[in-house]
Design an enzyme around this catalytic site. Sequence first.
Site, PDB file in Angstrom:
ATOM      1  N   GLY A 191       0.717  -0.940  -0.694  1.00  0.00           N
ATOM      2  CA  GLY A 191       0.141   0.156   0.242  1.00  0.00           C
ATOM      3  C   GLY A 191       1.180   1.503   0.387  1.00  0.00           C
ATOM      4  O   GLY A 191       0.943   1.871  -0.220  1.00  0.00           O
ATOM      5  N   HIS A 192       1.538   1.361   0.871  1.00  0.00           N
ATOM      6  CA  HIS A 192       3.198   2.636   0.231  1.00  0.00           C
ATOM      7  C   HIS A 192       3.444   2.579  -0.593  1.00  0.00           C
ATOM      8  O   HIS A 192       3.590   3.397  -1.154  1.00  0.00           O
ATOM      9  CB  HIS A 192       3.844   2.124   2.071  1.00  0.00           C
ATOM     10  N   GLN A 251      -0.431  10.599  17.755  1.00  0.00           N
ATOM     11  CA  GLN A 251      -1.516  10.293  17.747  1.00  0.00           C
ATOM     12  C   GLN A 251      -1.939   9.141  18.278  1.00  0.00           C
ATOM     13  O   GLN A 251      -3.258   8.265  18.103  1.00  0.00           O
ATOM     14  CB  GLN A 251      -2.026  10.292  15.842  1.00  0.00           C
ATOM     15  N   GLY A 284      -3.098   7.876   2.185  1.00  0.00           N
ATOM     16  CA  GLY A 284      -3.837   6.747   0.957  1.00  0.00           C
ATOM     17  C   GLY A 284      -5.549   7.213   1.316  1.00  0.00           C
ATOM     18  O   GLY A 284      -5.518   8.065   2.705  1.00  0.00           O
ATOM     19  N   LYS A 294      -7.415   4.359   1.808  1.00  0.00           N
ATOM     20  CA  LYS A 294      -7.545   4.304   3.087  1.00  0.00           C
ATOM     21  C   LYS A 294      -7.734   4.363   4.399  1.00  0.00           C
ATOM     22  O   LYS A 294      -8.762   3.992   5.603  1.00  0.00           O
ATOM     23  CB  LYS A 294      -6.786   2.682   3.577  1.00  0.00           C
ATOM     24  N   MET A 314      -4.711  -4.052   3.270  1.00  0.00           N
ATOM     25  CA  MET A 314      -3.313  -3.419   3.259  1.00  0.00           C
ATOM     26  C   MET A 314      -3.177  -2.440   4.932  1.00  0.00           C
ATOM     27  O   MET A 314      -3.795  -1.521   4.586  1.00  0.00           O
ATOM     28  CB  MET A 314      -2.320  -3.222   2.470  1.00  0.00           C
ATOM     29  N   SER A 315      -2.381  -2.992   5.091  1.00  0.00           N
ATOM     30  CA  SER A 315      -2.060  -2.255   7.032  1.00  0.00           C
ATOM     31  C   SER A 315      -1.338  -2.804   7.377  1.00  0.00           C
ATOM     32  O   SER A 315      -0.813  -3.933   7.917  1.00  0.00           O
ATOM     33  CB  SER A 315      -3.449  -2.500   7.348  1.00  0.00           C
ATOM     34  N   SER A 316      -0.267  -2.642   8.359  1.00  0.00           N
ATOM     35  CA  SER A 316       0.812  -2.481   8.732  1.00  0.00           C
ATOM     36  C   SER A 316       0.324  -3.771  10.010  1.00  0.00           C
ATOM     37  O   SER A 316       0.819  -4.391  10.845  1.00  0.00           O
ATOM     38  CB  SER A 316       1.134  -0.950   9.887  1.00  0.00           C
ATOM     39  N   ARG A 317      -1.277  -3.059  10.526  1.00  0.00           N
ATOM     40  CA  ARG A 317      -1.712  -4.010  11.226  1.00  0.00           C
ATOM     41  C   ARG A 317      -2.310  -5.483  10.954  1.00  0.00           C
ATOM     42  O   ARG A 317      -2.282  -6.133  12.539  1.00  0.00           O
ATOM     43  CB  ARG A 317      -3.038  -3.326  12.043  1.00  0.00           C
TER      44      ARG A 317
END
Lengths: 324, 324
Positions: free
Chosen positions: B44-45, B69, B191, B193, B228-231
């Site tokens: 995604g990045h 954050q 993004g 997202k 897609m996500s880092s998580r």
Amino acid sequence: MEAAAAKRPEIISDKDQMRRWSRAMRSQGKTIALIPTMGYLHEGHLSLVREAHKHANLTVVSIYVNPGQFSPSEDLSTYPSDFEGDIHKLMSVPGGVDAVFHPHNLYDYRVDGKNEIGKSGGDEECKNQEGGKGGVVSCVEEKGMGHETWVRVERLEKGLCGKSRPVFFRGVATIVTKLFNIVEPDVAVFGKKDYQQWRIIQRMVRDLDFSIRIVGSDVMRDNDGLAMSSRNVHLSAEAREKALSINRSLLKAQSSAQEGHKSCTMLRDCVVQAITEAGGKVDYAEIVDQESLEAVEEIKNPVVFCVAAWFGKVRLIDNIEINA
Amino acid sequence: MEAAAAKRPEIISDKDQMRRWSRAMRSQGKTIALIPTMGYLHEGHLSLVREAHKHANLTVVSIYVNPGQFSPSEDLSTYPSDFEGDIHKLMSVPGGVDAVFHPHNLYDYRVDGKNEIGKSGGDEECKNQEGGKGGVVSCVEEKGMGHETWVRVERLEKGLCGKSRPVFFRGVATIVTKLFNIVEPDVAVFGKKDYQQWRIIQRMVRDLDFSIRIVGSDVMRDNDGLAMSSRNVHLSAEAREKALSINRSLLKAQSSAQEGHKSCTMLRDCVVQAITEAGGKVDYAEIVDQESLEAVEEIKNPVVFCVAAWFGKVRLIDNIEINA
């Protein structure tokens, strides 16, 4: 005899044109100093121009009465203005200023009657909204301009003038951010008469990583000692005489402190008494740390004695640094 | 076969050095795109990098896990990181990136153990303070870093993810402001997202007059449809399979709407039911206007269907635009 009039500054009202001007100048290797003002200039502002000349090649003065720092009940509509007079005053300073940024409305983002980003944020949508956290509403929300982004310096904004004017420093920090992003200066000059404002902008610049040096310039006074302010024009001769009690009592407090009287309670009482006896109504009289603006009990480190007081319908502020 | 590895980006950790780099490049006539990230990069990045190549001569990726954050109860300390892996992923994109900004701590302003501006704002002073308006406290206040300036997009920050994460968008808007002031890009790519984040940054840029164009880039998905996500790395194979219910139900809602089912209550019920039956816990499932992010009852204008749901201890978000 007055010095020969300096050049007439370029007058710019469009923000994109303002940015192009700055970028063109910077590409020629020039540095730029910005002096944000609300117009109706006096000798205090002109002293900021002279200060700016020491720090940058070019000087930009912005003249804009910022609705974001007035609450609906404050004096936005009666804030004095004299644009042509301002230009002539700026031209009276040797070296003058290079550009005056004089926008019409920095919170209206509509293009050709339509909002720039889609349909939200139009004239109708925001009316009667409750505004930000804590019910803070400025003339910007009241007029339903659709602007909704605010910069807050959360601790420093709370004391002194922030107590009676909860929208004020939110509005100042936000408009200064906008002006910084439009003018893109290297240096910005603020008067230390608005001491809390100067410290707030300094802190904001640090916290938000603006690449701008903030210069504080000393309080300018008329011959009788009254701190110069655009609001002084609203003072009757009689009220003005009474208002001199502010500076006089602050000077006495400074002397007392230098002679060893370090108790802030005593020093504050003397100032409150002097102003009250003269017919003023004290909003606050506080001795605070010069950096944190937190009240102190006893003077051990550099402090500033800040006062706000009403004389009739005019609210005046003043301060004196005590470097004990 | 993978393309030959691109150049290794310049790694910059000092903010003044980062700004000097940008200014040097701009003085050579180059334009700069910034992609703010928290690292642990995925495809995604990398799609944002490819997007950035379309809009500017040079690409800067910032990698910084922003404590501003995260609330103290959130997953700051367990947020995954793999800096060397990130660099290699960035090098795998044809054209690569020109610089990676990887600062250590963007909220610590002390110089040589002392605070830059006087003594206030040190380590001790802020501990246990109550934070901003509304009791909002991030990991920055909790750690007593002395930072006190926050940027808020007051209306857009309130809904969707803002409800369950009250410090989140204040922290995002503030760190993005800081990164904008440090990197001084011409373009920034976000993004879609993180749809609400994208809209908030767009609004902030308008309201604060940043001279930066904000580009939104489409959601990237794995072959199975999961956004897609880092998580995602924290999902077990089983939880991942369950999480596919988000995208699948959103696609069905999109089809239904396109077939003429315009009632948002019905569409929302279907999505909530599908995710719940799969074993997820819905945080929110809302159909909102694409600009104002305000909930709508019936689809008449372009909307976005936004979902956040928990699968075990992992909170996932996803969305789909419905241009009815």
